[in-house]
Design a protein around this motif. Structure first.
Motif, PDB file in Angstrom:
ATOM      1  N   SER A 166       9.373   8.992  12.291  1.00 42.06           N
ATOM      2  CA  SER A 166       7.918   8.958  12.463  1.00 42.06           C
ATOM      3  C   SER A 166       7.394  10.318  12.891  1.00 42.06           C
ATOM      4  O   SER A 166       8.084  11.080  13.581  1.00 42.06           O
ATOM      5  CB  SER A 166       7.586   7.899  13.531  1.00 42.06           C
TER       6      SER A 166
ATOM      7  N   ILE B  44       3.295  11.879  13.895  1.00 41.46           N
ATOM      8  CA  ILE B  44       1.841  11.832  13.836  1.00 41.46           C
ATOM      9  C   ILE B  44       1.270  13.043  14.566  1.00 41.46           C
ATOM     10  O   ILE B  44       1.979  13.747  15.288  1.00 41.46           O
ATOM     11  CB  ILE B  44       1.241  10.516  14.398  1.00 41.46           C
TER      12      ILE B  44
ATOM     13  N   GLU C  94       3.590  14.248  17.550  1.00 42.39           N
ATOM     14  CA  GLU C  94       4.511  13.332  18.224  1.00 42.39           C
ATOM     15  C   GLU C  94       5.549  12.899  17.180  1.00 42.39           C
ATOM     16  O   GLU C  94       5.198  12.292  16.178  1.00 42.39           O
ATOM     17  CB  GLU C  94       3.767  12.095  18.740  1.00 42.39           C
TER      18      GLU C  94
ATOM     19  N   GLN D  72       7.817   0.856   4.003  1.00 40.60           N
ATOM     20  CA  GLN D  72       7.987   0.045   5.213  1.00 40.60           C
ATOM     21  C   GLN D  72       7.915  -1.421   4.833  1.00 40.60           C
ATOM     22  O   GLN D  72       7.169  -1.801   3.935  1.00 40.60           O
ATOM     23  CB  GLN D  72       6.899   0.383   6.237  1.00 40.60           C
TER      24      GLN D  72
ATOM     25  N   LEU E 155       6.980   2.891  21.027  1.00 38.73           N
ATOM     26  CA  LEU E 155       6.647   3.520  19.753  1.00 38.73           C
ATOM     27  C   LEU E 155       6.264   2.438  18.754  1.00 38.73           C
ATOM     28  O   LEU E 155       6.886   1.375  18.724  1.00 38.73           O
ATOM     29  CB  LEU E 155       7.866   4.269  19.204  1.00 38.73           C
ATOM     30  N   VAL E 156       5.275   2.698  17.943  1.00 40.65           N
ATOM     31  CA  VAL E 156       5.000   1.834  16.797  1.00 40.65           C
ATOM     32  C   VAL E 156       5.684   2.497  15.609  1.00 40.65           C
ATOM     33  O   VAL E 156       5.358   3.630  15.240  1.00 40.65           O
ATOM     34  CB  VAL E 156       3.489   1.667  16.559  1.00 40.65           C
ATOM     35  N   LEU E 157       6.677   1.809  15.051  1.00 42.83           N
ATOM     36  CA  LEU E 157       7.483   2.404  13.980  1.00 42.83           C
ATOM     37  C   LEU E 157       7.003   2.016  12.596  1.00 42.83           C
ATOM     38  O   LEU E 157       7.204   2.750  11.628  1.00 42.83           O
ATOM     39  CB  LEU E 157       8.952   1.989  14.139  1.00 42.83           C
ATOM     40  N   SER E 158       6.386   0.839  12.488  1.00 43.30           N
ATOM     41  CA  SER E 158       6.001   0.356  11.166  1.00 43.30           C
ATOM     42  C   SER E 158       4.912  -0.695  11.272  1.00 43.30           C
ATOM     43  O   SER E 158       4.845  -1.449  12.240  1.00 43.30           O
ATOM     44  CB  SER E 158       7.253  -0.244  10.490  1.00 43.30           C
TER      45      SER E 158
ATOM     46  N   LEU F 244       1.991   2.574   9.568  1.00 42.34           N
ATOM     47  CA  LEU F 244       1.398   2.599  10.904  1.00 42.34           C
ATOM     48  C   LEU F 244       2.447   3.209  11.821  1.00 42.34           C
ATOM     49  O   LEU F 244       3.548   2.674  11.957  1.00 42.34           O
ATOM     50  CB  LEU F 244       1.051   1.169  11.336  1.00 42.34           C
ATOM     51  N   GLN F 245       2.127   4.354  12.401  1.00 36.46           N
ATOM     52  CA  GLN F 245       3.086   5.026  13.267  1.00 36.46           C
ATOM     53  C   GLN F 245       2.361   5.525  14.505  1.00 36.46           C
ATOM     54  O   GLN F 245       1.199   5.924  14.431  1.00 36.46           O
ATOM     55  CB  GLN F 245       3.745   6.207  12.529  1.00 36.46           C
ATOM     56  N   GLY F 246       3.051   5.507  15.638  1.00 34.17           N
ATOM     57  CA  GLY F 246       2.392   6.005  16.833  1.00 34.17           C
ATOM     58  C   GLY F 246       3.138   5.724  18.112  1.00 34.17           C
ATOM     59  O   GLY F 246       4.317   5.391  18.108  1.00 34.17           O
TER      60      GLY F 246
ATOM     61  N   VAL G  42       6.409  -3.400  13.708  1.00 33.25           N
ATOM     62  CA  VAL G  42       7.684  -3.104  14.358  1.00 33.25           C
ATOM     63  C   VAL G  42       7.424  -2.118  15.488  1.00 33.25           C
ATOM     64  O   VAL G  42       6.874  -1.029  15.269  1.00 33.25           O
ATOM     65  CB  VAL G  42       8.705  -2.506  13.360  1.00 33.25           C
TER      66      VAL G  42
ATOM     67  N   ARG H 287       9.085  -0.283  19.110  1.00 29.97           N
ATOM     68  CA  ARG H 287      10.299   0.040  19.861  1.00 29.97           C
ATOM     69  C   ARG H 287       9.926   0.256  21.314  1.00 29.97           C
ATOM     70  O   ARG H 287       9.151   1.160  21.620  1.00 29.97           O
ATOM     71  CB  ARG H 287      10.928   1.301  19.251  1.00 29.97           C
TER      72      ARG H 287
END
Lengths: 139, 139, 139
Positions: A40, A42, A112, B73, C37-40, C72-74, C114, C116
């Motif tokens: 990932s 961003i 990040e 994904q 973390l937002v991985l997906s 979607l990542q963050g 998803v 983490r």
């Protein structure tokens, strides 16, 4: 660049003006990554180069204006030479999205990143003479 | 297709001309995946079909030209039937990005995939009669 | 919202009409996430707001029509206040992709997420007075 790690997962924050690939190489060295994945990314990028492989070579296109970095996925191999293979999507000011194989990039504002170090799976790169691509090898 | 695994994480490399969904089914069988996640996919695709759900059914659109695969994904469920639910974004030659629900795809050049096998979380699919969608169920 | 967890990995399914950020806050509380973390993320969104940071502030643009959620990542930080920093890419009916920093979103049809949870790495946010951004801090 700041980074921290738990259970093979590395979280890194890059600062404005850093060279994305140089900072990734610092992370690779600091965390002893021989093989890894970029899961990932961003933030924002400026002065980046996006490639499209036309079947015989990479066409490269440079983008100067800052874009929101929406996704960053790829692999890290260090056997022989360090190769960081990244694909990315970015949104410009109009929210339109561009993307491709990432060749160069400067961090804008901040990034990040999430990186997974592989300890058992061994990756390498091997030139495919038919395409000129250094293809991922899994052993 | 070549693949290797560590701590439930599967790294796979697919070769030119492979059917992405057939290769994923091989990976599912080889690594004994009952439930899983597709976390990342890069490389290139050609002859792929992107879907957009219009509220009552999927509109499907075919793309023949090779595109850079920027992100992949989704989820894997095998209870009853194997369902591989994938969303993707791809860049064409002009670096413009298209995307949607991925129905079909042929690997162009190569693909690097990252899959997470789930051992404890049990997923399944259940038809929602109101929408016609086989929705993910988490138990 | 339904969710389940294994080895710090949380899989969640959100239903039509849910507020994405409110549902994420429920997940944060339910799974005791302090840092994550937002991985997906895949599915569809409607009534979402995409931001572009112009160097001094976020320009916000609202989109009402349903779009396929492609990525979607963050990151998630809860020290002080809960901040969910998300970047996303989405495809409209024509398969054209838009994206940016996600400020608001309503789930359309469903979302598969998803996440983490980080147990050792400690994240926080700190205002950078030069940019006005609450930048990620890794300690």
């Amino acid at each position: 660049m700041k980074s921290s790690e738990e259970k093979n997962l590395i979280i890194a924050k890059l600062d404005d003006g850093e060279n994305l690939f140089e900072s990734l190489k610092e992370i690779i060295e600091k965390h002893g990554i021989k093989n890894g994945l970029v899961l990932s990314g961003i933030g924002m990028l400026r002065n980046f180069v996006l490639g499209y492989y036309d079947g015989s070579e990479y066409q490269k296109k440079e983008f100067k204006d800052p874009c929101e970095l929406l996704s960053l996925q790829g692999s890290i191999t260090t056997k022989g030479e360090t190769v960081i293979h990244l694909h990315t999507s970015l949104a410009d000011e109009s929210r339109n999205v561009i993307g491709g194989h990432l060749f160069e990039a400067e961090v804008c504002s901040l990034n990040e990143l999430v990186i997974r170090r592989l300890d058992d799976v061994v990756l390498s790169r091997k030139l495919n003479p038919a395409t000129g691509l250094k293809e991922l090898q899994i052993s």
